[in-house]
Scaffold this motif. Structure first.
Motif, mmCIF file in Angstrom:
data_model
loop_
_atom_site.group_PDB
_atom_site.id
_atom_site.type_symbol
_atom_site.label_atom_id
_atom_site.label_comp_id
_atom_site.label_asym_id
_atom_site.label_seq_id
_atom_site.Cartn_x
_atom_site.Cartn_y
_atom_site.Cartn_z
ATOM 1 N N GLU A 105 17.201 47.771 51.286
ATOM 2 C CA GLU A 105 17.092 46.803 52.489
ATOM 3 C C GLU A 105 16.384 45.627 52.447
ATOM 4 O OE1 GLU A 105 19.145 47.374 54.977
ATOM 5 O OE2 GLU A 105 20.151 49.383 54.617
ATOM 6 N N ALA A 106 15.222 45.822 51.756
ATOM 7 C CA ALA A 106 14.296 44.939 51.625
ATOM 8 C C ALA A 106 14.909 43.663 51.009
ATOM 9 C CB ALA A 106 12.930 45.271 51.108
ATOM 10 N N LEU A 107 15.596 44.100 49.757
ATOM 11 C CA LEU A 107 16.003 43.041 49.002
ATOM 12 C C LEU A 107 17.164 42.247 49.466
ATOM 13 C CD1 LEU A 107 15.613 44.914 45.650
ATOM 14 C CD2 LEU A 107 14.840 42.571 45.892
ATOM 15 N N MET A 108 17.634 42.808 50.522
ATOM 16 C CA MET A 108 18.859 41.833 51.302
ATOM 17 C C MET A 108 18.246 40.694 52.091
ATOM 18 S SD MET A 108 21.478 44.921 52.885
ATOM 19 C CE MET A 108 22.294 46.168 51.798
ATOM 20 N N HIS A 109 16.966 40.793 52.206
ATOM 21 C CA HIS A 109 16.127 39.833 53.026
ATOM 22 C C HIS A 109 15.364 39.079 52.415
ATOM 23 C CE1 HIS A 109 18.134 41.659 56.701
ATOM 24 N NE2 HIS A 109 17.636 42.821 56.216
ATOM 25 N N HIS A 110 14.769 39.475 50.993
ATOM 26 C CA HIS A 110 13.577 38.764 50.199
ATOM 27 C C HIS A 110 14.057 38.793 48.867
ATOM 28 C CE1 HIS A 110 10.932 39.251 53.668
ATOM 29 N NE2 HIS A 110 11.698 40.405 53.716
ATOM 30 N N GLU A 111 13.968 37.758 47.977
ATOM 31 C CA GLU A 111 14.230 37.675 46.631
ATOM 32 C C GLU A 111 13.389 38.362 45.797
ATOM 33 O OE1 GLU A 111 16.057 33.466 45.922
ATOM 34 O OE2 GLU A 111 14.055 33.240 46.698
ATOM 35 N N LEU A 112 12.241 38.488 46.145
ATOM 36 C CA LEU A 112 11.019 39.610 45.193
ATOM 37 C C LEU A 112 10.057 40.387 46.114
ATOM 38 C CD1 LEU A 112 9.733 39.595 42.414
ATOM 39 C CD2 LEU A 112 8.259 37.870 43.147
ATOM 40 N N VAL A 113 10.337 41.730 45.802
ATOM 41 C CA VAL A 113 9.596 42.412 46.682
ATOM 42 C C VAL A 113 8.764 43.562 45.653
ATOM 43 C CG1 VAL A 113 11.341 42.389 48.338
ATOM 44 C CG2 VAL A 113 11.265 44.410 46.573
ATOM 45 N N ALA A 114 7.875 44.183 46.224
ATOM 46 C CA ALA A 114 7.084 45.142 45.426
ATOM 47 C C ALA A 114 6.634 46.309 46.884
ATOM 48 C CB ALA A 114 5.569 44.657 45.082
ATOM 49 N N CYS A 115 6.631 47.687 46.418
ATOM 50 C CA CYS A 115 6.179 48.619 47.244
ATOM 51 C C CYS A 115 4.443 49.126 46.929
ATOM 52 C CB CYS A 115 7.133 49.704 47.395
ATOM 53 S SG CYS A 115 7.098 50.651 45.878
ATOM 54 N N GLY A 116 4.156 49.924 47.606
ATOM 55 C CA GLY A 116 2.870 50.446 47.511
ATOM 56 C C GLY A 116 2.769 51.694 46.423
ATOM 57 N N PHE A 117 1.622 51.686 46.108
ATOM 58 C CA PHE A 117 1.269 53.120 45.271
ATOM 59 C C PHE A 117 0.777 54.282 46.059
ATOM 60 C CE2 PHE A 117 0.619 50.187 41.328
ATOM 61 C CZ PHE A 117 1.967 49.811 40.975
ATOM 62 N N ASP A 118 1.218 55.431 45.545
ATOM 63 C CA ASP A 118 0.257 56.567 45.856
ATOM 64 C C ASP A 118 -0.043 57.388 44.483
ATOM 65 O OD1 ASP A 118 -0.575 59.158 47.295
ATOM 66 O OD2 ASP A 118 0.670 59.870 45.803
ATOM 67 N N VAL A 119 -1.851 57.567 44.514
ATOM 68 C CA VAL A 119 -2.072 57.997 43.255
ATOM 69 C C VAL A 119 -2.591 59.598 43.321
ATOM 70 C CG1 VAL A 119 -2.990 55.755 42.457
ATOM 71 C CG2 VAL A 119 -4.372 57.201 43.756
ATOM 72 N N GLU A 120 -2.469 60.018 44.647
ATOM 73 C CA GLU A 120 -3.135 61.464 44.765
ATOM 74 C C GLU A 120 -1.830 62.532 44.151
ATOM 75 O OE1 GLU A 120 -5.742 61.886 46.825
ATOM 76 O OE2 GLU A 120 -5.955 59.840 46.856
ATOM 77 N N ARG A 121 -0.907 62.361 44.376
ATOM 78 C CA ARG A 121 0.021 63.396 43.759
ATOM 79 C C ARG A 121 0.113 63.769 42.570
ATOM 80 N NH1 ARG A 121 6.351 63.372 45.927
ATOM 81 N NH2 ARG A 121 5.288 63.318 48.041
#
Length: 287
Positions: A105-121
């Motif tokens: 969905e984000a890439l339908m509105h933005h050309e370049l995206v990045a998400c968050g990291f979880d390092v716990e699991r």
């Protein structure tokens, strides 16, 4: 096809099942595919991938065997992709719940995206303490010296046409090609957008030797990026920054109390060794 999830793979038999299982659990109303890029695997990784094809009918295997290297594998996967947008995942991580839908969905509105990291699991406590989480609630901030934000490659997404226009990842950079990619696009006027609704569970190296070698490599190629981007607005590393870096390392050495403390010291030691190696190799003072 709206989205292609690209996973470069080299001998990841111990972890790729976790990533594929996480993708089995994804739901999105739009059509999407998964491309696992076989980058000269010699273990049972591809057998594991084939096992998942019955559960993931949108899963394909693409060969990238002319040479080894993650940026080459990523670019090969991008060329084979059918999706309008691309997201890149690592074979030793696992995407979080709702990842595909949020990134798509984000890439339908933005050309370049990045998400968050979880390092716990996926990491023991002592491993997590080695270098923390620099991309938990926002983009990774480059601080030595301060420059443009960036993202780890296993959390990146980009429009396929933009990836092609920019020439993909720099295949001369075995690591930090993701940082270079983010910077090149931002300097070309593309915004790097953070997707707060998506997360990747990241797996760190689980041995002191592995942490040292990774840190040393990161630091060495950070020096190369420093040399490249000085002419593109990156400020010089001041003596004050150098003194602070070495002072922090000395304090850590004096306060080792447990394995987590040792992991942090090993990471910082690898960083300083790598900066020294990189400075000599690339003929630039970046200690």
């Amino acid at each position: 096809m709206k989205l292609s999830v690209i996973i470069p793979c080299y001998n990841a038999e111990d972890t790729i099942g976790d990533q594929l299982q996480a993708l089995v659990e994804q739901q999105w109303s739009e059509p999407w595919e998964i491309i696992v890029v076989d980058n000269r695997c010699t273990d049972s990784s591809m057998s594991i991938v084939q096992h998942y094809q019955s559960r993931l009918p949108n899963l394909r295997i693409v060969k990238a065997i002319e040479r080894q290297g993650q940026p080459y594998a990523l670019n090969t996967g991008a060329k084979a992709a059918k999706g309008e947008s691309l997201v890149f995942c690592d074979a030793d991580d696992a995407v979080g719940e709702g990842y595909v839908a949020a990134m798509g969905e984000a890439l339908m509105h933005h050309e370049l995206v990045a998400c968050g990291f979880d390092v716990e699991r996926l990491n023991a406590d002592w491993v997590r303490r080695s270098h923390g989480n620099l991309q938990q609630a926002g983009l990774s901030q480059y601080k030595y010296p301060p420059y443009l934000p960036h993202s780890g490659g296993g959390a990146l997404g980009v429009r396929r046409t933009l990836h092609q226009e920019m020439g993909g990842f720099d295949e001369t950079l075995p690591i930090l090609h993701d940082t270079d990619f983010c910077w090149r696009l931002q300097l070309a006027g593309v915004e790097l957008h953070f997707v707060s609704d998506a997360v990747v569970h990241v797996r760190y190296r689980a041995s002191l030797r592995g942490l040292y070698r990774q840190s040393r490599s990161y630091a060495e190629y950070n020096v190369l990026l420093y040399k490249r981007y000085r002419a593109k607005g990156m400020p010089p590393i001041s003596w004050k920054m150098r003194a602070h870096s070495w002072t922090r390392f000395a304090k850590r050495v004096r306060h080792v109390r447990n394995r987590g403390d040792m992991a942090r010291v090993v990471w910082l030691y690898g960083w300083h060794v790598g900066r020294a190696r990189g400075s000599l190799k690339h003929r630039v003072l970046a200690l």
